[in-house]
Design an enzyme around this catalytic site. Sequence first.
Site, PDB file in Angstrom:
ATOM      1  CG  ASP A   1      14.589 -58.413   5.970  1.00 11.84           C
ATOM      2  OD1 ASP A   1      14.736 -57.394   6.670  1.00 11.84           O
ATOM      3  OD2 ASP A   1      15.546 -59.122   5.600  1.00 11.84           O
TER       4      ASP A   1
ATOM      5  CG  HIS B   1      12.103 -56.068  10.499  1.00  5.92           C
ATOM      6  ND1 HIS B   1      11.970 -55.194   9.437  1.00  5.92           N
ATOM      7  CD2 HIS B   1      12.850 -57.103  10.041  1.00  5.92           C
ATOM      8  CE1 HIS B   1      12.628 -55.672   8.396  1.00  5.92           C
ATOM      9  NE2 HIS B   1      13.161 -56.825   8.730  1.00  5.92           N
TER      10      HIS B   1
END
Length: 384
Positions: A124, A362
């Site tokens: 991320d 994610h």
Amino acid sequence: MNEMAPLGADVLPAGVRGRFVDGINGLRVHVLEAGWETPGRPCVLLLHGFPEIAYSWRKVMPALAAVGYHVLAPDQRGYGRTTGWDANYDGDLGSFRLLNLARDALGVLSAFGHRSAAAVVGHDFGASVAAWCALVRPDVFRAMVLMSAPFAGPPAVPFGTADSPAPGPAGPSIHDDLAALDRPRKHYQWYYSTRDANADMWRAPQGVHDFLRAYFHQKSADWTDNKPFPLKAWTASELAQLPTYYVMDRDRTMAETVAPEMPSPEHVAACRWLTETELAVYSGEYGRVGFQGGLQWYRCRTSGRFNGELELFAGRTIDVPSRFIAGASDWGIHQTPGALEKMRTQACTRMDGVHLIDSAGHWVQQEQPDAVNGLLLDFLATQR
């Protein structure tokens, strides 16, 4: 922020310990460590994203230590139990700029007696820090793995403008265009940059724990509406195809955005990749310090205030061995149109592959740790 003990054996897997290290670029850094028992091991540095902490690597660290690495995962500046950073919205924003975050990473390595890292691994927003580490100090960060967030390269410097000056901005901004849609929208990174965003999440009506549960759920493969595809352009109509946790309804907070997707108690009980006990570690940290530290990173990005120093590296590529890993159900790899392909073909000259893992969104290293560990170990084995 009151000083606390490091995370302990009650929440950490066997072979992983928490500790503090003082004097790292002005910080007292909370670091999770594995493989410390044998001196002289090569180091792998793990950099988390938002809204995470070093604990997000708990399923990765033992596997790396087991094959002979000294594994370090810090709570990065603005997060968790690391202290010495300014939590004030009107405070020192510059300390959160990307080059200073890379300096933090260098400081962690140095504090533990490593002059280089076998690899830097970022997830991320941590992928952005990892990329800048590899770009600026390839002699130190000798290989790189990015997860969930492609790196498209440094910002460009205007070129060939001596006789043909670059045109200025014309027409409405992307934010005006998003707000003008029939269903008015706003981009989450600019929302995260507002003064109210921290309180919206820290003081969420559903509480921090349930806010994070819904947020983690909606960005995971468990949320069946995550069926990503490449976007054609950075336009309002294209961006509006992103889920609302990326391109939000204009008048909703993030807590309000994810609340309708709160999983049922039965789903929560069945969630093995993020149990209630594990989530409580996150909610305990964010409930204590809030979200502003992580949100400062977004403010640095959206303000453009520090782009000038990044432009010093315009045209420079990442030339160390690289790999990209993400969940097949992760919209994050497509949220900036063209970034994935630019990373693969231009920004990284030794990118050995883009690996999209099934049944992962994610939070790929938490949702599918065995697959991630296999890809990491395979990559590292080729560098030895």
